[in-house]
Enzyme design. Structure first.
Site, PDB file in Angstrom:
ATOM      1  N   ARG A 163       0.840  -1.217   0.000  1.00 11.42           N
ATOM      2  CA  ARG A 163       0.000   0.000   0.000  1.00 11.42           C
ATOM      3  C   ARG A 163       0.873   1.264   0.000  1.00 11.42           C
ATOM      4  O   ARG A 163       0.554   2.254   0.669  1.00 11.42           O
ATOM      5  CB  ARG A 163      -0.916   0.048   1.234  1.00 11.42           C
ATOM      6  CG  ARG A 163      -1.881  -1.094   1.355  1.00 11.42           C
ATOM      7  CD  ARG A 163      -2.930  -1.065   0.256  1.00 11.42           C
ATOM      8  NE  ARG A 163      -3.998  -2.004   0.543  1.00 11.42           N
ATOM      9  CZ  ARG A 163      -3.947  -3.316   0.255  1.00 11.42           C
ATOM     10  NH1 ARG A 163      -2.899  -3.816  -0.360  1.00 11.42           N
ATOM     11  NH2 ARG A 163      -4.960  -4.101   0.565  1.00 11.42           N
ATOM     12  N   SER A 235     -10.264  -1.410   4.129  1.00  7.85           N
ATOM     13  CA  SER A 235      -9.456  -1.591   5.344  1.00  7.85           C
ATOM     14  C   SER A 235      -9.065  -0.220   5.888  1.00  7.85           C
ATOM     15  O   SER A 235      -8.494   0.586   5.163  1.00  7.85           O
ATOM     16  CB  SER A 235      -8.178  -2.357   5.029  1.00  7.85           C
ATOM     17  OG  SER A 235      -8.474  -3.602   4.479  1.00  7.85           O
ATOM     18  N   GLU A 330      -4.412   2.917   7.015  1.00  7.47           N
ATOM     19  CA  GLU A 330      -4.258   2.820   5.560  1.00  7.47           C
ATOM     20  C   GLU A 330      -4.982   4.016   4.929  1.00  7.47           C
ATOM     21  O   GLU A 330      -4.562   4.556   3.904  1.00  7.47           O
ATOM     22  CB  GLU A 330      -4.849   1.507   5.055  1.00  7.47           C
ATOM     23  CG  GLU A 330      -4.685   1.374   3.557  1.00  7.47           C
ATOM     24  CD  GLU A 330      -5.437   0.213   2.934  1.00  7.47           C
ATOM     25  OE1 GLU A 330      -5.443  -0.891   3.480  1.00  7.47           O
ATOM     26  OE2 GLU A 330      -6.014   0.439   1.863  1.00  7.47           O
TER      27      GLU A 330
HETATM   28  N1  EPU Z   1      -9.617 -11.989  10.409  1.00  6.21           N
HETATM   29  C1  EPU Z   1     -10.145 -11.936  11.678  1.00  6.21           C
HETATM   30  N2  EPU Z   1     -11.278 -11.188  11.884  1.00  6.21           N
HETATM   31  C2  EPU Z   1     -11.894 -10.529  10.887  1.00  6.21           C
HETATM   32  C3  EPU Z   1     -11.375 -10.611   9.569  1.00  6.21           C
HETATM   33  C4  EPU Z   1     -10.218 -11.327   9.362  1.00  6.21           C
HETATM   34  O1  EPU Z   1      -9.620 -12.518  12.603  1.00  6.21           O
HETATM   35  O2  EPU Z   1     -12.898  -9.852  11.170  1.00  6.21           O
HETATM   36  C5  EPU Z   1      -8.355 -12.718  10.192  1.00  6.21           C
HETATM   37  C6  EPU Z   1      -8.520 -14.101   9.667  1.00  6.21           C
HETATM   38  O3  EPU Z   1      -7.550 -14.909  10.294  1.00  6.21           O
HETATM   39  C7  EPU Z   1      -8.172 -13.974   8.204  1.00  6.21           C
HETATM   40  C8  EPU Z   1      -7.123 -12.879   8.228  1.00  6.21           C
HETATM   41  O4  EPU Z   1      -7.535 -12.026   9.291  1.00  6.21           O
HETATM   42  O5  EPU Z   1      -7.694 -15.163   7.703  1.00  6.21           O
HETATM   43  C9  EPU Z   1      -7.030 -12.088   6.958  1.00  6.21           C
HETATM   44  O6  EPU Z   1      -8.303 -11.516   6.640  1.00  6.21           O
HETATM   45  P1  EPU Z   1      -8.685 -11.104   5.153  1.00  6.21           P
HETATM   46  O7  EPU Z   1      -8.347 -12.206   4.238  1.00  6.21           O
HETATM   47  O8  EPU Z   1     -10.063 -10.582   5.157  1.00  6.21           O
HETATM   48  O9  EPU Z   1      -7.640  -9.981   4.786  1.00  6.21           O
HETATM   49  P2  EPU Z   1      -7.108  -8.703   5.542  1.00  6.21           P
HETATM   50  O10 EPU Z   1      -5.661  -8.911   5.790  1.00  6.21           O
HETATM   51  O11 EPU Z   1      -7.947  -8.356   6.708  1.00  6.21           O
HETATM   52  C10 EPU Z   1      -6.307  -7.581   3.325  1.00  6.21           C
HETATM   53  C11 EPU Z   1      -6.398  -6.241   2.658  1.00  6.21           C
HETATM   54  C12 EPU Z   1      -7.730  -6.072   1.959  1.00  6.21           C
HETATM   55  C13 EPU Z   1      -7.870  -7.195   0.932  1.00  6.21           C
HETATM   56  C14 EPU Z   1      -7.758  -8.551   1.647  1.00  6.21           C
HETATM   57  C15 EPU Z   1      -7.740  -9.708   0.686  1.00  6.21           C
HETATM   58  C16 EPU Z   1      -5.003  -4.791   4.015  1.00  6.21           C
HETATM   59  C17 EPU Z   1      -4.949  -3.658   4.970  1.00  6.21           C
HETATM   60  N3  EPU Z   1      -6.221  -5.200   3.647  1.00  6.21           N
HETATM   61  O12 EPU Z   1      -7.266  -7.600   4.377  1.00  6.21           O
HETATM   62  O13 EPU Z   1      -7.707  -4.843   1.266  1.00  6.21           O
HETATM   63  O14 EPU Z   1      -9.106  -7.108   0.240  1.00  6.21           O
HETATM   64  O15 EPU Z   1      -6.514  -8.606   2.367  1.00  6.21           O
HETATM   65  O16 EPU Z   1      -6.530  -9.767   0.019  1.00  6.21           O
HETATM   66  O17 EPU Z   1      -3.963  -5.263   3.573  1.00  6.21           O
HETATM   67  C18 EPU Z   1      -8.206  -2.551   1.455  1.00  6.21           C
HETATM   68  O18 EPU Z   1      -6.995  -2.349   1.377  1.00  6.21           O
HETATM   69  O19 EPU Z   1      -9.029  -1.596   1.570  1.00  6.21           O
HETATM   70  C19 EPU Z   1      -8.707  -3.912   1.443  1.00  6.21           C
HETATM   71  C20 EPU Z   1      -9.986  -4.217   1.581  1.00  6.21           C
END
Ligand code: EPU
Length: 338
Positions: A163, A235, A330
């Protein structure tokens, strides 16, 4: 045509749905028009906006907001393996993704349904489901706000990171992105390692940009609120990267904590940390942490930017106190007093 507005409502221009105004709002459709605006002089402060999907306005913007309406996508070079597509910074990101899929070009399908515009894809290096836009960016054309001169940034000049790009550091506030050239593939290299993406793609008929796009759209719809229905900016925080020693200590205490290898340390899941602090689905007045993805802060209607910031401060503090981990936004918080 250059469009100029005064006391312009930014409500439809930020996905958080914050009701603020810009003293001046100026839109341009070409590099020439942007040069004309620069040569006339721009009343400071200046904010260059894309789709407003990663911004949080804390108050009215007493300055000039610039918004690109440069559209169009043109193939500039084509080889057996690649297509180089030069795209106007004002094109909607998802329209670009759909267009490339229709043409049979591969690369952007994992980045389906991300709100925002093409210019911001380079500034923010948007990413999802194992892919980042920067991997496909060949060149970024900009105009200097200082003197209207043209500056081209190659992929390595852009210094893409998680990012992150040069446009958030040395080049911050100095240039306006006018075109982004993407290098797309004719010979596909799919990435479907995220979650059950591969499984869903198989159910849809096998690996193809269209099927991956469809699977990503479904996944996003389950986890992320549609800004048209519930104000949000995706996010709110980045996933924090911490030192290995802290990550090891935390894992000993919380064996179920998700941890991933990253440049410079270990990446933790901000959503998980927030959820463990009890914030998932919690509402405070007009704002809250989304019930299906704790990392997404939402405006239930009528929220001010200040309310969102207060919520984010409370969440950051809780995470810091429980895990000794500092979250970083972010989302770009914009305040005229800053
Ligand atoms: N998780 C939780 N609680 C929650 C959601 C997730 O514990 O409420 C844990 C789970 O273990 C899950 C892990 O977090 O396996 C990762 O969650 P998720 O796959 O939803 O991804 P994220 O890391 O929370 C990132 C990006 C998103 C992107 C997704 C998918 C960032 C800051 N965010 O989210 O990007 O869509 O991965 O690749 O890196 C954005 O930047 O606006 C955005 C939505």
């Amino acid at each position: 045509m250059i469009e100029r507005y005064s006391d312009f409502s930014l409500l439809p221009y930020n996905t958080f749905g914050i009701d603020v105004k810009a003293t001046r709002f100026v839109e341009f459709e070409s590099e020439e028009e942007l040069c004309e605006i620069v040569s006339e002089g721009i009343a400071a402060p200046t904010l260059v906006m894309g789709g407003g999907s990663n911004l949080l306005f804390l108050n009215d913007f007493d300055g000039t907001v610039l918004h690109s309406k440069i559209c169009g996508a043109e193939v500039v070079v084509e080889s057996e393996e690649n297509v180089f597509l030069r795209v106007g910074s004002g094109m909607k990101w998802d329209d670009l993704v759909k267009f490339t899929i229709e043409q049979g070009w591969q690369g952007l399908e994992n980045l389906s349904a991300i709100p925002g515009e093409v210019g911001a894809s380079a500034v923010q290096n948007i990413g999802a489901y194992g892919v980042e836009a920067g991997e496909f960016i060949e060149r970024v054309d900009t105009i200097s706000l200082a003197d209207g001169s043209k500056h081209c940034f190659s992929q390595s000049d852009c210094q893409f990171g998680y990012r992150d790009s040069i446009f958030k550091h040395e080049a911050k506030g100095l240039y306006v992105v006018t075109y982004v050239t993407y290098r797309l593939r004719k010979k596909p290299e799919y990435k479907v390692a995220y979650g059950n993406l591969r499984q869903r793609v198989e159910q849809l008929g096998g690996l193809s940009p269209a099927n991956i796009s469809q699977a990503v759209r479904e996944t996003r719809a389950l986890k992320l609120p549609d800004p048209a229905e519930l104000g949000n900016a995706g996010s709110f925080f980045m996933n924090p990267v911490v030192e290995r020693s802290l990550a090891a200590e935390l894992l000993e205490k919380y064996p179920e904590m998700p941890q991933y290898k990253a440049d410079g340390g270990i990446k933790l899941s901000a959503a998980w940390l927030i959820e463990q602090c009890g914030w998932k689905g919690k509402r405070v007045g007009n704002v809250g942490a989304y019930a299906h993805q704790a990392l997404v802060l939402v405006n239930y209607g009528g929220a001010t930017g200040q309310e969102i910031i207060e919520l984010s401060d409370a969440i950051s503090l809780a995470v810091k106190e429980k895990f000794s981990v500092q979250l970083h936004k972010e989302v770009n918080a914009i305040s005229c007093e800053n």
